[in-house]
Design a protein around this motif. Structure first.
Motif, short mmCIF file in Angstrom:
data_model
loop_
_atom_site.label_atom_id
_atom_site.label_comp_id
_atom_site.label_asym_id
_atom_site.label_seq_id
_atom_site.Cartn_x
_atom_site.Cartn_y
_atom_site.Cartn_z
N GLY A 36 6.15 45.21 65.44
CA GLY A 36 5.77 45.68 64.11
C GLY A 36 4.47 45.10 63.63
O GLY A 36 3.64 45.80 63.02
N HIS A 37 4.23 43.81 63.90
CA HIS A 37 2.97 43.19 63.50
C HIS A 37 1.80 43.80 64.25
O HIS A 37 0.72 44.01 63.67
CB HIS A 37 3.02 41.68 63.77
CG HIS A 37 4.01 40.94 62.92
ND1 HIS A 37 4.36 39.64 63.17
CD2 HIS A 37 4.71 41.32 61.82
CE1 HIS A 37 5.24 39.24 62.26
NE2 HIS A 37 5.47 40.25 61.45
N LEU A 38 1.98 44.07 65.53
CA LEU A 38 0.91 44.71 66.30
C LEU A 38 0.56 46.08 65.72
O LEU A 38 -0.61 46.42 65.56
CB LEU A 38 1.33 44.84 67.76
CG LEU A 38 1.43 43.54 68.56
CD1 LEU A 38 2.14 43.78 69.88
CD2 LEU A 38 0.05 42.93 68.79
N GLY B 144 10.31 48.63 62.25
CA GLY B 144 9.41 49.71 61.93
C GLY B 144 8.25 49.26 61.05
O GLY B 144 8.28 48.20 60.42
N PHE B 145 7.21 50.09 61.02
CA PHE B 145 6.07 49.93 60.12
C PHE B 145 5.73 51.32 59.60
O PHE B 145 5.43 52.23 60.38
CB PHE B 145 4.87 49.32 60.86
CG PHE B 145 3.61 49.28 60.05
CD1 PHE B 145 3.53 48.47 58.93
CD2 PHE B 145 2.51 50.07 60.39
CE1 PHE B 145 2.35 48.45 58.17
CE2 PHE B 145 1.36 50.05 59.65
CZ PHE B 145 1.27 49.23 58.53
N ASP B 146 5.81 51.49 58.27
CA ASP B 146 5.64 52.82 57.70
C ASP B 146 4.25 53.10 57.15
O ASP B 146 4.04 54.07 56.42
CB ASP B 146 6.69 53.07 56.60
CG ASP B 146 6.52 52.16 55.39
OD1 ASP B 146 5.50 51.43 55.31
OD2 ASP B 146 7.40 52.18 54.50
N GLY B 147 3.29 52.25 57.51
CA GLY B 147 1.93 52.41 57.01
C GLY B 147 1.57 51.43 55.94
O GLY B 147 0.39 51.12 55.72
N SER B 148 2.58 50.89 55.26
CA SER B 148 2.33 49.87 54.24
C SER B 148 3.33 48.72 54.33
O SER B 148 3.01 47.59 53.99
CB SER B 148 2.39 50.49 52.84
OG SER B 148 3.66 51.08 52.60
N ARG B 149 4.54 48.99 54.79
CA ARG B 149 5.57 47.95 54.89
C ARG B 149 6.06 47.85 56.33
O ARG B 149 6.17 48.86 57.03
CB ARG B 149 6.76 48.29 53.98
CG ARG B 149 6.46 48.37 52.50
CD ARG B 149 7.71 48.84 51.77
NE ARG B 149 8.18 50.12 52.29
CZ ARG B 149 9.46 50.43 52.50
NH1 ARG B 149 10.41 49.54 52.27
NH2 ARG B 149 9.80 51.63 52.98
N ASP B 150 6.37 46.61 56.73
CA ASP B 150 7.05 46.45 58.01
C ASP B 150 8.48 45.98 57.75
O ASP B 150 8.94 45.93 56.61
CB ASP B 150 6.28 45.52 58.95
CG ASP B 150 6.07 44.13 58.39
OD1 ASP B 150 6.58 43.83 57.30
OD2 ASP B 150 5.39 43.33 59.06
N VAL C 16 15.66 41.09 72.80
CA VAL C 16 15.08 42.10 71.92
C VAL C 16 15.67 41.87 70.54
O VAL C 16 16.84 42.19 70.29
CB VAL C 16 15.37 43.53 72.41
CG1 VAL C 16 14.82 44.55 71.42
CG2 VAL C 16 14.78 43.76 73.79
N GLU C 17 14.88 41.28 69.65
CA GLU C 17 15.35 40.94 68.31
C GLU C 17 15.01 42.06 67.34
O GLU C 17 13.84 42.40 67.13
CB GLU C 17 14.70 39.63 67.84
CG GLU C 17 14.82 39.33 66.36
CD GLU C 17 16.23 38.95 65.92
OE1 GLU C 17 16.45 38.82 64.71
OE2 GLU C 17 17.10 38.79 66.79
N LEU C 18 16.04 42.66 66.77
CA LEU C 18 15.86 43.69 65.74
C LEU C 18 15.69 43.00 64.40
O LEU C 18 16.66 42.55 63.79
CB LEU C 18 17.08 44.62 65.71
CG LEU C 18 17.16 45.66 66.81
CD1 LEU C 18 18.57 46.24 66.89
CD2 LEU C 18 16.15 46.78 66.56
N GLU C 19 14.44 42.90 63.95
CA GLU C 19 14.17 42.20 62.69
C GLU C 19 14.36 43.15 61.51
O GLU C 19 13.42 43.54 60.82
CB GLU C 19 12.78 41.58 62.70
CG GLU C 19 12.73 40.28 63.47
CD GLU C 19 11.53 39.44 63.10
OE1 GLU C 19 11.68 38.21 63.00
OE2 GLU C 19 10.43 39.99 62.92
N LEU C 20 15.61 43.50 61.31
CA LEU C 20 16.03 44.36 60.21
C LEU C 20 17.16 43.64 59.48
O LEU C 20 18.10 43.16 60.12
CB LEU C 20 16.50 45.71 60.75
CG LEU C 20 15.44 46.51 61.52
CD1 LEU C 20 16.07 47.68 62.25
CD2 LEU C 20 14.34 47.00 60.57
N PHE C 21 17.07 43.60 58.16
CA PHE C 21 17.90 42.66 57.41
C PHE C 21 19.04 43.33 56.65
O PHE C 21 19.41 42.91 55.56
CB PHE C 21 17.01 41.82 56.50
CG PHE C 21 15.94 41.09 57.28
CD1 PHE C 21 16.27 40.01 58.08
CD2 PHE C 21 14.62 41.53 57.25
CE1 PHE C 21 15.30 39.36 58.83
CE2 PHE C 21 13.65 40.88 57.99
CZ PHE C 21 13.99 39.79 58.79
#
Length: 233
Positions: free
Chosen positions: A151-153, A178-184, A209-214
């Motif tokens: 996501g950072h990339l 995910g990255f939606d154009g303004s938020r990751d 594989v870490e899913l960084e979703l909270f």
């Protein structure tokens, strides 16, 4: 695919143990990244009160540990409390160049005590990762392994598949969100190009594989997407 899909230790509101209990009782998820991004008095007190029960769950869960944003010597308490069961520790590079020398020195101390290959540097931003990676090339233990945050990339306009391919032999963990154009750190869809482009690497990847979703709903949905796109997880 032989990698292990992991979720954060915060997928429902609650403490570490409350999240572990939820995952154990309500899901088949068995890999967790213990989050200590902030290690203040409240986090320290919670860890101390729950440490024994967190460790007791290590019979059922595999663990990695996300270290605080800016590591310092006092954070070794986290290593001492989790080293018996955590497989890896994720560290962020320092935010400024004047912290690089101390960062590498501290990382060398920890790598010597806890294992050279258990510490992975994450690309918070490419500028900070590159600076830390260059400085760490002179480490007593060689260049550390890499935690590649997809996501950072994408947020910096980089091609994750190409960036990861250049470091494939050092990547031990992927952070996926995910990255939606303004938020990751948001959900993602199965037809997003980066998922398809990373599939050849991911199918042979044997790391985490870490899913960084909270939230559990997002993490569960993300896991299903990756399972379909990247093979059996």
């Amino acid at each position: 695919m032989s990698s292990r899909v992991s979720v954060p230790s915060y997928v429902i509101p609650g403490s570490y143990v409350e999240n572990l209990r939820f995952l154990y009782e309500r899901t088949s998820q068995r890999q967790v990244e213990l989050l200590f991004f902030i290690y203040d008095d409240d986090a320290r007190a919670m860890l101390r009160s729950e440490a024994r029960e967190i460790e007791s769950y290590s019979a059922d869960f595999g663990y990695t540990v996300h270290m605080p944003d800016a590591i310092e010597p006092g954070h070794e308490e986290l290593l001492e409390r989790t080293a018996d069961y955590a497989s890896a520790f994720i560290v962020h590079p320092p935010r400024a160049d004047d912290g690089l020398r101390a960062f590498v020195a501290l990382l060398d101390e920890w790598r010597g005590r806890y294992g050279p290959d258990r510490f992975l540097i994450e690309n918070t931003t490419l500028a900070r990762f590159d600076a830390a990676d260059t400085a760490a090339a002179d480490s007593n233990y060689g260049p550390p392994r890499v935690c590649a945050d997809v996501g950072h990339l994408r947020a910096e306009g980089r091609d994750p598949a190409a960036w990861i391919a250049e470091r494939a032999d050092r990547v031990g963990e992927l952070h996926v969100h995910g990255f939606d154009g303004s938020r990751d750190h948001v959900g993602f869809a199965a037809d997003e190009p980066w998922i398809l482009e990373l599939a050849p690497f991911a199918r042979g990847f044997d790391g985490i594989v870490e899913l960084e979703l909270f939230s559990w709903a997002e993490a569960e949905a993300g896991s299903a997407v990756l399972r379909d796109a990247w093979g059996a997880l």
